[in-house]
Design an enzyme around this catalytic site. Structure first.
Site, PDB file in Angstrom:
ATOM      1  N   ALA A  94       0.855  -1.184   0.000  1.00  6.82           N
ATOM      2  CA  ALA A  94       0.000   0.000   0.000  1.00  6.82           C
ATOM      3  C   ALA A  94       0.890   1.233   0.000  1.00  6.82           C
ATOM      4  O   ALA A  94       0.621   2.219  -0.680  1.00  6.82           O
ATOM      5  CB  ALA A  94      -0.908  -0.010   1.215  1.00  6.82           C
ATOM      6  N   ALA A  95       1.948   1.159   0.776  1.00  6.80           N
ATOM      7  CA  ALA A  95       2.842   2.302   0.891  1.00  6.80           C
ATOM      8  C   ALA A  95       4.156   1.870   1.512  1.00  6.80           C
ATOM      9  O   ALA A  95       4.258   0.772   2.044  1.00  6.80           O
ATOM     10  CB  ALA A  95       2.199   3.381   1.755  1.00  6.80           C
TER      11      ALA A  95
ATOM     12  N   GLU B  74       7.492   3.534   3.866  1.00  5.06           N
ATOM     13  CA  GLU B  74       7.798   4.693   4.701  1.00  5.06           C
ATOM     14  C   GLU B  74       9.192   5.257   4.526  1.00  5.06           C
ATOM     15  O   GLU B  74       9.738   5.821   5.477  1.00  5.06           O
ATOM     16  CB  GLU B  74       7.599   4.308   6.168  1.00  5.06           C
ATOM     17  N   ASN B  75       9.820   5.152   3.353  1.00  8.63           N
ATOM     18  CA  ASN B  75      11.177   5.688   3.183  1.00  8.63           C
ATOM     19  C   ASN B  75      11.274   7.068   3.834  1.00  8.63           C
ATOM     20  O   ASN B  75      10.431   7.928   3.608  1.00  8.63           O
ATOM     21  CB  ASN B  75      11.507   5.834   1.699  1.00  8.63           C
TER      22      ASN B  75
ATOM     23  N   HIS C  63      -0.236   5.560   9.323  1.00  7.16           N
ATOM     24  CA  HIS C  63       0.716   4.459   9.527  1.00  7.16           C
ATOM     25  C   HIS C  63       2.117   4.871   9.044  1.00  7.16           C
ATOM     26  O   HIS C  63       3.104   4.740   9.777  1.00  7.16           O
ATOM     27  CB  HIS C  63       0.211   3.242   8.733  1.00  7.16           C
ATOM     28  N   GLU C  64       2.190   5.378   7.835  1.00  7.97           N
ATOM     29  CA  GLU C  64       3.513   5.698   7.273  1.00  7.97           C
ATOM     30  C   GLU C  64       4.176   6.844   8.031  1.00  7.97           C
ATOM     31  O   GLU C  64       5.387   6.840   8.229  1.00  7.97           O
ATOM     32  CB  GLU C  64       3.408   6.045   5.778  1.00  7.97           C
TER      33      GLU C  64
ATOM     34  N   HIS D   6       5.837   5.663  11.076  1.00  7.31           N
ATOM     35  CA  HIS D   6       7.114   5.002  10.790  1.00  7.31           C
ATOM     36  C   HIS D   6       8.296   5.970  10.739  1.00  7.31           C
ATOM     37  O   HIS D   6       9.439   5.537  10.868  1.00  7.31           O
ATOM     38  CB  HIS D   6       7.041   4.287   9.439  1.00  7.31           C
TER      39      HIS D   6
ATOM     40  N   GLU E  97       6.139  -2.498  12.824  1.00  5.91           N
ATOM     41  CA  GLU E  97       4.829  -2.629  12.179  1.00  5.91           C
ATOM     42  C   GLU E  97       3.688  -2.632  13.198  1.00  5.91           C
ATOM     43  O   GLU E  97       2.624  -2.085  12.946  1.00  5.91           O
ATOM     44  CB  GLU E  97       4.783  -3.892  11.316  1.00  5.91           C
TER      45      GLU E  97
END
Ligand SMILES: [Zn+2]
Length: 1038
Positions: free
Chosen positions: A391-392, A394-395, A427-428, A431, A450
């Site tokens: 989905a994505a 998190e860089n 969520h991202e 992170h 996670e």
């Protein structure tokens, strides 16, 4: 750059032993004539040693000829053989060469590249990475210069590389390293003995003539070429259409182990370093990376070079870059962090990215307040790409999202779409702290990052939209109930999993890591209380920022926080039980049976909850259970304080009880366990729900439903109890208990579908749903609702939606008529007046009930719409048809034409598999097209596992689930496509397919028969009650 590779000729002829001999001659003191005269015996000895050497050398030459036949390579002669992609054979040959060297017993007997993990002898400190990206032929070339620190003396530099054509390799001692050699002109250069790939472990090995010295710094330079992948990993490409023209972009996905596909690096999370990146590309593209562009200069040939600012210390898998011609919109936080959303120009100009930009700005502030640690970078880019394996991702500073999880067209999106998208963003952003700033030491603890990010999806969304009540309510159905279903299987696994092999690392990213992680963290936060939990997290982040941490580091900080307030709990000791053991307990609470104690004492027992009775042989598992208990009766409830259950059976004193008081455990379902009671207590609870449900909290009403259905499914409770329990639903006005019930009912629907008693079952469900469904009605689509979903009353809309979904999917006639009317109106007026929140239900119902023309109409709309959320539900609706010809056509079109985005193909197959008419079709299609699917999604195992789980989830007959069929099929796949056997079997082990096999085997033998019997009995009882009087009374069917 001081390249000093051995010349090709020297390396070809007996390089191995003779070169080592040459080295030892150099370091030996010269023998003078005087020595020979004085020590004649030494002359004899020397002559003997010369003879020995000649023999040894001859043997060595003979050996090395064979050795070179096996593919020994060097800089000149070996070009083109490097990497696993070349001839395909070179990898195996190089691998076998390593073994031969070990056999020879020379000093290379130590072969660190044979270990699956890096040895730690050298550590990277800084990477200077320069890449030239050729978008015309999808290749790139690069040079990386890695500053290394030697930890232990070694002649080997072993790092990761995969699918790279390594060209030149050189090593030099850094002048600042205290090495005298480094200060001489041309000095510091270390002679490279040889260098080669070791594809088995995706490693690259540089062997030096001399040892690197501990404490000193060196520089490793490697130049390489590679392809921009078509697969969704490493540095990969994708495309989109803009004004009928195909445009390309290239972006990275390095997590978990794909950075090595883009540049040689120490690709394990613990090898944190700083990175300076330069990207050179055609100036019609822009480029992005974790950090802002520091300097940019055009080249004479219409190219541009962007040099990005140096990153903080971070793990390789968080490095990211992208080359695209996207546009952006931006905003800025009060502390000056620039947030930009990059997407296709048409999406940006339509404002589809504005919502994500808006919430990201608020979220950065929220997390900074909560964690009390500032966001680390000067900017944060959100990049919306058409194709991505997750989905994505998190860089750090460059979060990449698949378009469907970040672009929102407010006019046509449902509130559930908006909620899903919101949670992905929340969520991202989390992170950026849990993951980017503090990174788990190794993949076994991936749940640390996670689990936190998943837990904070709910906490962060509550901050954005307090009325949604996510953490107290939605968390229960979507996380807790969901994961307890998986974790109750004998095939589950502990949340901390040992992983060594690269191929196993993808496996740890499963629901157990995400959802059980989140559920355990929520339990812990509730036990500690929010202020202490926050204090512990703050301390943990500050202590480990820009570094790595393991679970014990977290436990010790949380324990310290508790002790600072005088609460002496060893968090590590408690949590080890939950993280190192699989599964969870069922806690049974009953009034103490002894006459003296029964008015004040309860007996509590715990045992490992498992669905399959046949697998309940491991009785040794026990947990430290934080149990909360309430004691109530028709008029009042008294909440007891926390009781710790450490043993298999314990007695505890609580408030006064009599025959009419009921006990309720796990208040608001903050604990990760199930609760069971004696039958008398269940009866009292059910009576309470029928008479006055409000006295029990919404969370516990949902919890009772989920626990009862699952305890019955697993055989801990008679099936009549959950059926009796949901008889109160017509009185239920809150969304959450309905949602918990519908989840349980859909589970039963899957099992009963295509059985003789299905009709009986659907009648019963419709009976429960009817009154509330009619009362709530359908949403209106006035101007007040449209385009204003941010302000919508979430609870009411969701309840309405849930009831319509239940009514339409279980066959309520009025619901069907309404859906058909909406579709007919759309076709005749060409105006879509269907409220956004229920469009998916209406489309799907319309397609399944109406004729082929409707399917064609939806297919046409799917092509003409540009709104991503609308596209998604139109495509899903096409899978609802009862017509197998159309389903087949859709499957074929999805894979063979450009019409269905690659990203969506897997969802199409899964959704066809969910349709009773499409189950066998999807399963057959999956097997027939395995070769194409595997080639396309290949190593992106996450997608593959989603697909395997998806197509098999709804297969429910003995024939379909026969284990022999599965193993035969697995064998077939292995043979046909040479798949790693462990990967596939491990993959299946963690998939619901395993659960289905277990469930169905058990159920077919006994459970289902009993279940059917109870159901019929229950229905007849209700009918009699209704015939005799108006009010149905609960009487237990046990
Ligand atoms: Zn995540």
């Amino acid at each position: 750059m001081g390249l000093n590779d051995s010349s090709p000729g020297a390396m070809r002829n007996g390089r191995g032993l003779s070169d080592q001999w040459a080295e030892s001659v150099v370091v030996r003191p010269r023998t003078t004539e005087r020595h020979i005269t004085v020590h004649k015996r030494l002359v004899l000895g020397f002559a003997l040693s010369i003879i020995t050497l000649i023999i040894v050398t001859a043997v060595a030459v003979a050996l090395s000829v064979r050795f070179d036949d096996c593919g020994g390579r060097d800089r000149g002669g070996g070009r083109g053989e490097t990497g696993s992609r070349g001839s395909g054979g070179s990898g195996r040959l190089n691998g076998s060469r390593g073994e031969r060297m070990g056999d020879r017993g020379d000093e290379e007997v130590v072969q660190p590249w044979k270990n699956s993990r890096l040895s730690g002898s050298v550590r990277p400190r800084h990477y200077d990475l320069r890449l030239a990206v050729y978008m015309d032929n999808f290749t790139f070339s690069g040079e990386v210069s890695i500053e290394l620190e030697c930890i232990n003396a070694t002649r080997f530099i072993v790092l990761h590389a995969d699918r790279l054509e390594v060209d030149r390799v050189s090593v030099a001692a850094e002048s600042g390293a205290g090495s005298r050699a480094a200060n001489r002109p041309g000095g510091g250069v270390m002679r490279v003995h040889r260098h080669f790939p070791f594809p088995t472990n995706q490693m690259y090995v540089v062997v030096l003539h001399r040892e690197l010295k501990p404490g000193r710094l060196y520089r490793l330079n490697v130049s390489f070429d590679a392809a921009i992948e078509d697969e969704l990993l490493g540095f990969f490409r994708s495309s989109y259409t803009l004004q009928r023209e195909r445009r390309y972009l290239a972006v990275t996905q390095f997590s978990p182990i794909h950075a090595r596909k883009a540049f040689p690096c120490f690709d394990e999370p613990v090898y944190k370093a700083t990175f300076s990146l330069s990207l050179r590309h055609d100036s019609q593209y822009t480029s992005l990376s974790n950090m802002p562009v520091d300097s940019s200069w055009p080249d004479e040939d219409g190219w541009v070079t962007n040099r990005f600012a140096r990153t903080p210390r971070m793990s390789t898998y968080y490095l990211a870059w992208a080359v695209c011609n996207f546009t952006y919109r931006e905003t800025q936080t009060s502390s000056g962090v620039v947030i930009r959303l990059y997407a296709r120009p048409d999406a940006v100009s339509s404002g589809a990215g504005d919502y994500a930009l808006h919430i990201t700005k608020r979220l950065l502030g929220f997390y900074e307040d909560y964690f009390k640690v500032q966001y680390s970078l000067p900017k944060l880019d959100l990049l919306a790409v058409p194709k991505h394996p997750y989905a994505a991702m998190e860089n750090w500073g460059l979060n990449v999202f698949v378009e469907q999880k970040i672009l929102l067209d407010a006019d046509v999106s449902s509130s559930s779409y908006q909620m899903e998208l919101t949670m992905v963003v929340v969520h991202e952003i989390c992170h950026q702290w849990f993951g980017d700033l503090v990174t788990p030491v190794w993949w076994e603890d991936v749940w640390l990052k996670e689990g936190f990010a998943h837990f904070f999806e709910y906490v962060g969304t509550d901050f954005l939209f307090p009325k949604w009540n996510m953490e107290k309510q939605r968390f229960l159905t979507d996380v807790l109930h969901e994961v307890m279903l998986l974790d109750g299987l004998g095939s589950s696994h502990p949340i901390s999993q040992e992983v060594e092999q690269a191929a196993d690392i993808d496996r740890v990213f499963d629901w157990i890591a995400y959802k059980k992680g989140a559920a355990l963290i929520r339990m812990l936060a509730n036990v500690m209380g929010q202020p202490l939990f926050q204090k512990g997290l703050n301390d943990y982040l500050l202590s480990h920022m820009y570094s790595n941490a393991a679970r014990d580091n977290l436990w010790s900080k949380l324990t310290q926080a508790m002790r600072s307030e005088g609460r002496d709990i060893d968090i590590g000791e408690m949590m080890d039980r939950w993280t190192l053991q699989m599964g969870y307990p069922v806690v049974t609470i009953s009034k103490n049976q002894s006459e003296q104690l029964r008015t004040h004492y309860i007996t509590v027992t715990q045992e490992h909850f498992l669905y399959g009775e046949e697998v309940r042989n491991n009785l040794s598992l026990q947990w430290q259970v934080p149990l909360t208990v309430a004691v109530g009766n028709a008029s009042s409830v008294c909440l007891e304080s926390l009781i710790w259950i450490n043993n298999r059976t314990e007695s505890h004193r609580i408030g006064q009880m009599d025959d009419s008081t009921w006990l309720l455990g796990n208040i608001n379902q903050t604990g990760y366990f199930r609760v069971n009671y004696d039958l008398q207590n269940w009866k009292l609870l059910i009576q309470q729900l029928h008479n006055n449900p409000q006295i029990i909290s919404v969370g516990n009403r949902a919890g009772l439903i989920d626990d009862a259905f699952n305890l019955a499914r697993a055989g801990y409770l008679p099936q009549g109890v959950p059926l009796q329990l949901i008889g109160y639903l017509p009185e239920e006005t809150s969304f959450l208990p309905w949602h918990a019930a519908s989840r349980a009912l859909y589970q039963l629907d899957k099992l009963l579908d295509r059985t003789d008693d299905y009709r009986l079952f659907s009648d019963y469900v419709l009976k429960q749903v009817a009154s509330r469904y009619h009362q709530m009605g359908w949403p209106t689509n006035g101007p007040g609702t449209e385009g204003n979903i941010l302000q919508a009353s979430y609870q009411t809309e969701e309840l309405q939606r849930e009831l319509i979904m239940l009514a339409c999917s279980f066959g309520n006639k009025q619901c069907h008529r309404q859906a058909v009317a909406y579709i007919s109106d759309w076709i005749s007026s060409n105006k879509n007046r269907i409220p956004p929140n229920i469009r998916d239900i209406v489309y799907c119902t319309g397609v399944s009930l109406m004729d082929e023309d409707v399917w064609e109409f939806i297919w046409m709309k799917f092509h003409s719409t540009s709104a991503v959320s609308e596209k998604k539900i139109l495509l899903e609706a096409l899978t609802c048809s009862d017509n197998t010809f159309l389903l087949n056509r859709l499957l074929n079109l999805s894979l063979t034409s450009d019409l269905v985005p690659e990203q969506d193909v897997i969802d199409v197959i899964i959704h066809v598999g969910r349709n009773p008419q499409g189950r066998n079709l999807a399963w057959k299609y999956f097997r027939d097209k395995w070769e194409i699917l595997n080639a396309r999604y290949g190593e992106a195992l996450f997608m593959n596992s989603k697909l395997i789980g998806g197509v098999t989830e709804f297969l429910n007959t003995e024939r379909e689930l026969n284990e022999t069929t599965f193993s035969a099929d697995l064998q077939w796949k292995r043979n046909q496509y040479n798949i790693n056997a462990t990967t596939v079997s491990e993959l299946l082990k963690v998939q619901p397919i395993r659960m289905k096999v277990e469930q169905t085997r058990r159920r077919s033998s006994e459970g289902l028969e009993m279940f059917r019997g109870k159901w019929l009995f229950h229905r007849d009882t209700l009918r009699k009650q209704e015939a005799g009087g108006l009010k149905r009374t609960p009487g237990l069917l046990i």
